[in-house]
Scaffold this motif. Structure first.
Motif, short mmCIF file in Angstrom:
data_model
loop_
_atom_site.label_atom_id
_atom_site.label_comp_id
_atom_site.label_asym_id
_atom_site.label_seq_id
_atom_site.Cartn_x
_atom_site.Cartn_y
_atom_site.Cartn_z
N ASP A 402 0.83 -1.21 0.00
CA ASP A 402 0.00 0.00 0.00
C ASP A 402 0.86 1.26 0.00
OD1 ASP A 402 -2.63 1.20 0.10
OD2 ASP A 402 -2.17 1.77 2.16
N LYS A 403 1.97 1.20 0.74
CA LYS A 403 2.85 2.38 0.81
C LYS A 403 3.61 2.59 -0.50
CE LYS A 403 6.51 4.44 3.63
NZ LYS A 403 7.38 4.27 4.83
N LEU A 404 4.04 1.49 -1.13
CA LEU A 404 4.86 1.60 -2.34
C LEU A 404 4.03 1.89 -3.58
CD1 LEU A 404 7.38 -1.34 -1.76
CD2 LEU A 404 7.79 1.11 -1.45
N TRP A 405 2.90 1.22 -3.73
CA TRP A 405 2.12 1.33 -4.96
C TRP A 405 0.65 1.69 -4.74
CZ3 TRP A 405 5.13 -3.29 -4.31
CH2 TRP A 405 6.35 -3.25 -4.99
N GLY A 406 0.20 1.54 -3.52
CA GLY A 406 -1.22 1.71 -3.25
C GLY A 406 -1.95 0.41 -3.49
N PHE A 407 -2.70 -0.05 -2.49
CA PHE A 407 -3.41 -1.33 -2.60
C PHE A 407 -4.87 -1.11 -2.93
CE2 PHE A 407 -2.37 -5.78 -0.91
CZ PHE A 407 -3.27 -6.39 -1.77
N ARG A 408 -5.41 0.01 -2.51
CA ARG A 408 -6.83 0.25 -2.69
C ARG A 408 -7.10 1.04 -3.97
NH1 ARG A 408 -11.65 1.19 1.50
NH2 ARG A 408 -13.25 1.71 -0.04
N ALA A 409 -8.13 0.64 -4.67
CA ALA A 409 -8.56 1.37 -5.87
C ALA A 409 -9.06 2.75 -5.47
CB ALA A 409 -9.65 0.59 -6.59
N SER A 410 -9.05 3.67 -6.43
CA SER A 410 -9.53 5.02 -6.15
C SER A 410 -11.03 5.01 -5.94
CB SER A 410 -9.19 5.94 -7.32
OG SER A 410 -9.95 5.59 -8.46
N GLU A 411 -11.53 6.09 -5.35
CA GLU A 411 -12.97 6.19 -5.10
C GLU A 411 -13.74 6.17 -6.41
OE1 GLU A 411 -16.15 9.37 -3.16
OE2 GLU A 411 -14.07 9.32 -2.42
N GLU A 412 -13.21 6.82 -7.42
CA GLU A 412 -13.90 6.84 -8.72
C GLU A 412 -13.96 5.43 -9.32
OE1 GLU A 412 -13.46 8.85 -13.18
OE2 GLU A 412 -12.07 9.40 -11.56
N GLU A 413 -12.85 4.69 -9.24
CA GLU A 413 -12.82 3.33 -9.77
C GLU A 413 -13.81 2.44 -9.02
OE1 GLU A 413 -8.22 2.82 -11.34
OE2 GLU A 413 -8.67 2.60 -9.20
N GLU A 414 -13.87 2.62 -7.70
CA GLU A 414 -14.77 1.79 -6.91
C GLU A 414 -16.23 2.10 -7.22
OE1 GLU A 414 -15.68 0.73 -2.20
OE2 GLU A 414 -13.82 1.76 -2.75
N ARG A 415 -16.54 3.36 -7.38
CA ARG A 415 -17.93 3.71 -7.67
C ARG A 415 -18.34 3.26 -9.07
NH1 ARG A 415 -20.36 6.65 -3.92
NH2 ARG A 415 -19.14 7.93 -2.48
N THR A 416 -17.46 3.44 -10.02
CA THR A 416 -17.78 3.06 -11.40
C THR A 416 -17.78 1.55 -11.56
OG1 THR A 416 -16.80 5.10 -12.23
CG2 THR A 416 -17.10 3.31 -13.82
N GLY A 417 -16.89 0.89 -10.88
CA GLY A 417 -16.75 -0.56 -10.98
C GLY A 417 -15.41 -0.94 -11.56
N LEU A 418 -14.78 -1.95 -10.97
CA LEU A 418 -13.44 -2.34 -11.39
C LEU A 418 -13.42 -3.03 -12.75
CD1 LEU A 418 -12.10 -3.63 -7.96
CD2 LEU A 418 -11.82 -1.38 -8.98
N ASP A 419 -14.55 -3.63 -13.13
CA ASP A 419 -14.58 -4.29 -14.43
C ASP A 419 -14.26 -3.30 -15.55
OD1 ASP A 419 -15.30 -6.53 -13.08
OD2 ASP A 419 -17.31 -6.71 -13.95
N LEU A 420 -14.93 -2.18 -15.55
CA LEU A 420 -14.76 -1.20 -16.62
C LEU A 420 -13.47 -0.42 -16.46
CD1 LEU A 420 -16.21 -0.12 -19.14
CD2 LEU A 420 -17.21 1.65 -17.68
N THR A 421 -13.17 0.03 -15.24
CA THR A 421 -12.02 0.92 -15.05
C THR A 421 -10.68 0.18 -15.10
OG1 THR A 421 -12.22 0.69 -12.64
CG2 THR A 421 -13.39 2.52 -13.67
N VAL A 422 -10.65 -1.08 -14.71
CA VAL A 422 -9.39 -1.83 -14.67
C VAL A 422 -9.23 -2.73 -15.89
CG1 VAL A 422 -8.02 -3.54 -13.40
CG2 VAL A 422 -9.31 -1.79 -12.15
N HIS A 423 -10.31 -3.44 -16.24
CA HIS A 423 -10.20 -4.45 -17.30
C HIS A 423 -10.81 -4.00 -18.64
CE1 HIS A 423 -8.87 -7.08 -14.11
NE2 HIS A 423 -9.99 -6.84 -13.44
#
Length: 459
Positions: A402-423
């Protein structure tokens, strides 16, 4: 004139020389069974992907599937390069870790035998355990973890948590096996408790989902959940009965115990739902069966059929209450990895100390079968040691990532959905998506609103 070719002519030269020298040979029946069991256990990870995928909202289905499927590739590479050697190599550090003699699977030729099966098959069977253990953790952080961070986490976690614990429990010279004498037939400690404790640690690292304890987050596809649970149950026969490493009576007993505990786990969970909520649910049936299967995993080779029925029932009842603890203790275990796998694994491992029979174990007996409290004490020490190790190492590893790269997705990604924003994909062309996603007439199906998940409704 017919020519008869010796059978050895079709074998590799190393096998011919080994047999001529009187080296042990693999038993064909045991080998055939373990080949089938290995395939069954590998199938459990796609089954888990469906189980988890049906439980999340539609905006993160593909991400959930991907977290399981990528675990197959990541853990396989780690296991074949160093994991197997460190887990099952000769002890190199006072029962804590194996040696490096089999790096890259060195020395595991076709003439190498583990018990009555080829060593390479034994190593592959154990690999499938490592794969699903890592994949199980993903359910605790569903809907909010960066996929890239997960790809970094899985191989490091496998080496730092799963591999050492496996050596403690099953490896030659492992301290839990040899020094302590605790029993674990098929993985309550290295699979269920490590995944559950690690899931809890990552819950705390990432924090709760947006809307936790405010929005109900129901499964988007219950038929998918039941299909996944069915595949898990099917594969679990390879998981437990395959751990006998032979086509024998112990495998048959473990097979029956697995079926029985899954059934009583299902019934126990439904009983609690009916009494507490007034209606038994499909999700409860699937979850109860899994809870019973989790609990019988460590004990299926140690208890009789009666013990298996009790173990499954206890898990179904207790785990049905345990999934609600997250609302009181304020940790967001998205798909109840803690409530089912950690709690169920602890129940099954500890109940060995009460229900173990010498007819099954060959030596140890639980309290109810004349063994006193000694075995229960050993089981308790093993549970505590594994849970603390898994939690502490995973928490530190999660914080570092989490400190080096961040483990949690952004609020926008979480609200929109990881399927669309990540994949850049969506699971459904026509459907509705998770709570909080933007909705418009021109928006793709992956950004629309979906039903909430019942299991996450605060009690």
């Amino acid at each position: 004139m017919e020519t008869h070719v010796p059978l050895t002519a079709a074998l590799p030269e190393t096998l011919v020389l080994a047999r001529e020298a009187g080296a042990p040979a693999a038993d064909t029946g045991d080998t055939a069974w373990l080949l089938a069991a290995t395939a069954l256990v590998l199938l459990m990870t796609p089954g888990l992907a469906l189980f988890y995928g049906g439980m999340v909202r539609t905006k993160s289905v593909l991400n959930m599937l991907m977290m399981s499927f990528v675990s197959i590739a990541l853990v396989t590479v780690v296991w074949l390069t160093a994991g197997y050697s460190l887990a099952f190599g000769d002890d190199a550090a006072a029962g804590l870790i194996g040696g490096l003699d089999h790096l890259g699977m060195a020395g595991l030729g076709p003439d190498s035998v583990q018990g009555s099966v080829p060593t390479v098959l034994f190593a592959t069977f154990q690999l499938t355990f490592a794969i699903i253990t890592a994949a199980l953790i993903s359910g605790a952080i569903a809907d909010r973890a960066k996929f890239g961070a997960w790809v970094v986490f899985v191989p490091v976690w496998a080496l730092l948590v799963y591999v050492p614990v496996t050596h403690w429990v099953w490896g030659p010279g492992g301290w839990i096996l040899d020094s302590l004498g605790a029993l674990d037939f098929a993985g309550g400690l290295p699979v269920e408790i490590t995944s559950g404790a690690s899931g809890l640690a990552l819950c705390l690292v990432l924090g709760p989902r947006l809307g936790f304890k405010k929005d109900a987050m129901r499964p988007h596809n219950l038929p998918m959940v039941v299909l996944g649970a069915g595949l898990l149950w099917f594969g679990w026969f390879g998981f437990n009965a395959g751990s006998a490493l032979g086509a024998n009576g112990l495998a048959a007993a473990a097979f029956l115990n697995t079926l029985a505990a899954g059934c009583t786990g299902l019934l126990g969970w439904l009983f609690v739902e009916q009494k507490r909520d007034g209606h038994p649910t499909t999700l409860g049936a699937a979850s109860g069966a899994v809870a019973g299967l989790v609990a019988i995993t460590p004990s299926c080779g140690s208890v009789s059929l009666l013990g298996a029925l009790v173990v499954g029932l206890a898990a179904g009842v207790v785990c049905s209450y345990a999934v609600g603890w997250k609302f009181r203790l304020n940790y967001d275990d998205s798909l109840d990895v803690v409530g089912v796998h950690l709690v169920g694994g602890v129940i099954g491992t500890l109940l060995i100390g009460l229900f173990a029979e010498r007819a099954m174990t060959g030596h140890a007996a639980g309290l109810f079968y004349g063994g006193g409290l000694a075995q229960l004490g050993k089981q308790l020490v093993a549970v505590a040691a594994v849970a603390v190790h898994a939690f502490a190492v995973t928490y530190c590893l999660g914080r570092l990532i989490d400190k080096l790269w961040g483990f949690r997705a952004s609020e926008e990604e979480e609200r929109t959905g990881l399927d669309l924003t990540v994949h850049a994909e969506t699971a459904y062309d026509h459907g509705v998506l998770g709570h909080g996603a933007p909705v418009s007439s021109s928006a793709p199906a992956s950004t629309q609103k979906a039903p909430t998940r019942k299991v996450d409704t605060p009690a």
